[in-house]
Design a protein around this motif. Structure first.
Motif, PDB file in Angstrom:
ATOM      1  N   ALA A  12      35.829 -14.760  54.430  1.00 42.16           N
ATOM      2  CA  ALA A  12      34.605 -15.136  54.229  1.00 42.16           C
ATOM      3  C   ALA A  12      33.869 -13.885  54.698  1.00 42.16           C
ATOM      4  N   ILE A  13      32.595 -13.059  54.113  1.00 36.82           N
ATOM      5  CA  ILE A  13      32.209 -11.294  54.558  1.00 36.82           C
ATOM      6  C   ILE A  13      31.355 -11.498  55.827  1.00 36.82           C
ATOM      7  N   GLY A  14      31.711 -12.364  57.257  1.00 36.42           N
ATOM      8  CA  GLY A  14      30.910 -12.872  58.593  1.00 36.42           C
ATOM      9  C   GLY A  14      31.873 -12.550  59.258  1.00 36.42           C
ATOM     10  N   GLN A  15      33.818 -13.367  58.677  1.00 34.33           N
ATOM     11  CA  GLN A  15      34.659 -12.369  59.264  1.00 34.33           C
ATOM     12  C   GLN A  15      35.165 -11.361  59.356  1.00 34.33           C
ATOM     13  N   LEU A  16      35.181 -11.022  57.552  1.00 29.12           N
ATOM     14  CA  LEU A  16      35.233  -9.597  57.528  1.00 29.12           C
ATOM     15  C   LEU A  16      34.859  -8.812  58.433  1.00 29.12           C
ATOM     16  N   SER A  38      36.302  -8.562  46.194  1.00 32.74           N
ATOM     17  CA  SER A  38      36.171  -9.542  46.802  1.00 32.74           C
ATOM     18  C   SER A  38      36.068 -10.560  45.727  1.00 32.74           C
ATOM     19  N   GLU A  39      36.924 -11.134  46.049  1.00 29.63           N
ATOM     20  CA  GLU A  39      36.986 -12.523  44.645  1.00 29.63           C
ATOM     21  C   GLU A  39      35.808 -13.546  45.222  1.00 29.63           C
ATOM     22  N   ARG A  40      35.567 -14.640  44.169  1.00 33.29           N
ATOM     23  CA  ARG A  40      34.455 -15.255  44.157  1.00 33.29           C
ATOM     24  C   ARG A  40      34.779 -16.772  44.263  1.00 33.29           C
ATOM     25  N   THR A  41      34.403 -17.750  44.912  1.00 31.46           N
ATOM     26  CA  THR A  41      34.502 -19.109  45.580  1.00 31.46           C
ATOM     27  C   THR A  41      33.674 -19.507  44.115  1.00 31.46           C
ATOM     28  N   ALA A  42      33.872 -21.153  44.146  1.00 32.89           N
ATOM     29  CA  ALA A  42      32.560 -21.653  42.350  1.00 32.89           C
ATOM     30  C   ALA A  42      31.077 -21.666  43.659  1.00 32.89           C
ATOM     31  N   GLN A  45      30.480 -17.422  46.650  1.00 38.86           N
ATOM     32  CA  GLN A  45      30.679 -17.139  48.066  1.00 38.86           C
ATOM     33  C   GLN A  45      31.637 -15.464  48.200  1.00 38.86           C
ATOM     34  N   ARG A  46      31.271 -14.859  48.893  1.00 32.98           N
ATOM     35  CA  ARG A  46      32.395 -13.770  48.674  1.00 32.98           C
ATOM     36  C   ARG A  46      33.702 -13.624  49.398  1.00 32.98           C
ATOM     37  N   ARG A  47      34.958 -13.520  48.906  1.00 39.57           N
ATOM     38  CA  ARG A  47      36.131 -13.662  49.792  1.00 39.57           C
ATOM     39  C   ARG A  47      36.672 -13.014  49.667  1.00 39.57           C
TER      40      ARG A  47
END
Length: 159
Positions: A12-16, A38-42, A45-47
Motif C-alpha cells: 500500500a502507499i503508506g507501506q511504500l 501502481s496497480e489499483r485495487t477494486a 487504492q494504489r498498490r
C-alpha cells in the motif's frame, strides 16, 4: 496453510512510504510524473510491486546528486520493458551523468575560490577585485553571470 494471494507482494502507499523513507505526497508526485507505477485495487487504492522500492532508491539517489526529474525519467524510460534499474543499469546511467556532475563541481570550485579571494581581501573594489568586469566586456558574450558558466565561456579562468 497460507493462502496463495497474488496481492500479498504488493505494498500500500503508506507501506511504500515507510519502507522507502519517502513521503506519500512525493510518491504520488513520482507516479503523476511517470517515474513509478501502481496497480489499483477494486476499491481504487494504489498498490505497488516491491521492486518499486529499488526504483525509488534510484530516483532519490539521482535527485540527491542534482539530476533533474526529466533526466531521471529519460534514464528510466531507456530501460527495456520499463523494468527496475539493476546495478549494471546504475553504472551505465551514472557514467553518462558523471561528465555533467564533474562540470558542475568544477564550476562550483571556481566560484568558491573566487569568492574566498574576494572575501579575504575585503575590498570589493571593482577596479582590483578578481570578480571584476572592466568595460562590461563580458556583456558581449551573453546574459547573466557568464564568467561562471565554463561551458559557454571556457576562458573564464584567464585573466
Amino acid at each position: 496453510m497460507p493462502s496463495l494471494d497474488p496481492g500479498r507482494n504488493l505494498l500500500a502507499i503508506g507501506q511504500l512510504a515507510e519502507r522507502s523513507g519517502t513521503s506519500v505526497s512525493a510518491l504520488r508526485f513520482y507516479e503523476q510524473n511517470g517515474l513509478i507505477a501502481s496497480e489499483r485495487t477494486a476499491g481504487n487504492q494504489r498498490r505497488y510491486r516491491r521492486d518499486v522500492l529499488r526504483r525509488i532508491a534510484f530516483i532519490r539517489t539521482s535527485q540527491r546528486v542534482g539530476i533533474s526529474l526529466a533526466e531521471i525519467r529519460a534514464a528510466l524510460e531507456s530501460l527495456p520493458d520499463a523494468r527496475t534499474p539493476t546495478r549494471a543499469d546504475w553504472v551505465r546511467i551514472s557514467a553518462r551523468w558523471r561528465r555533467e556532475l564533474d562540470a558542475r563541481i568544477a564550476d562550483l570550485q571556481h566560484l568558491r575560490s573566487e569568492l574566498d579571494g574576494c572575501i579575504g581581501c575585503g575590498c570589493l573594489s571593482l577596479a582590483t577585485c578578481g570578480l571584476r568586469n572592466p568595460g562590461d566586456v563580458l556583456g558581449e558574450t551573453g546574459r547573466g553571470a557568464v564568467r561562471w558558466d565554463s561551458a559557454s565561456h571556457p576562458d573564464a579562468d584567464e585573466e
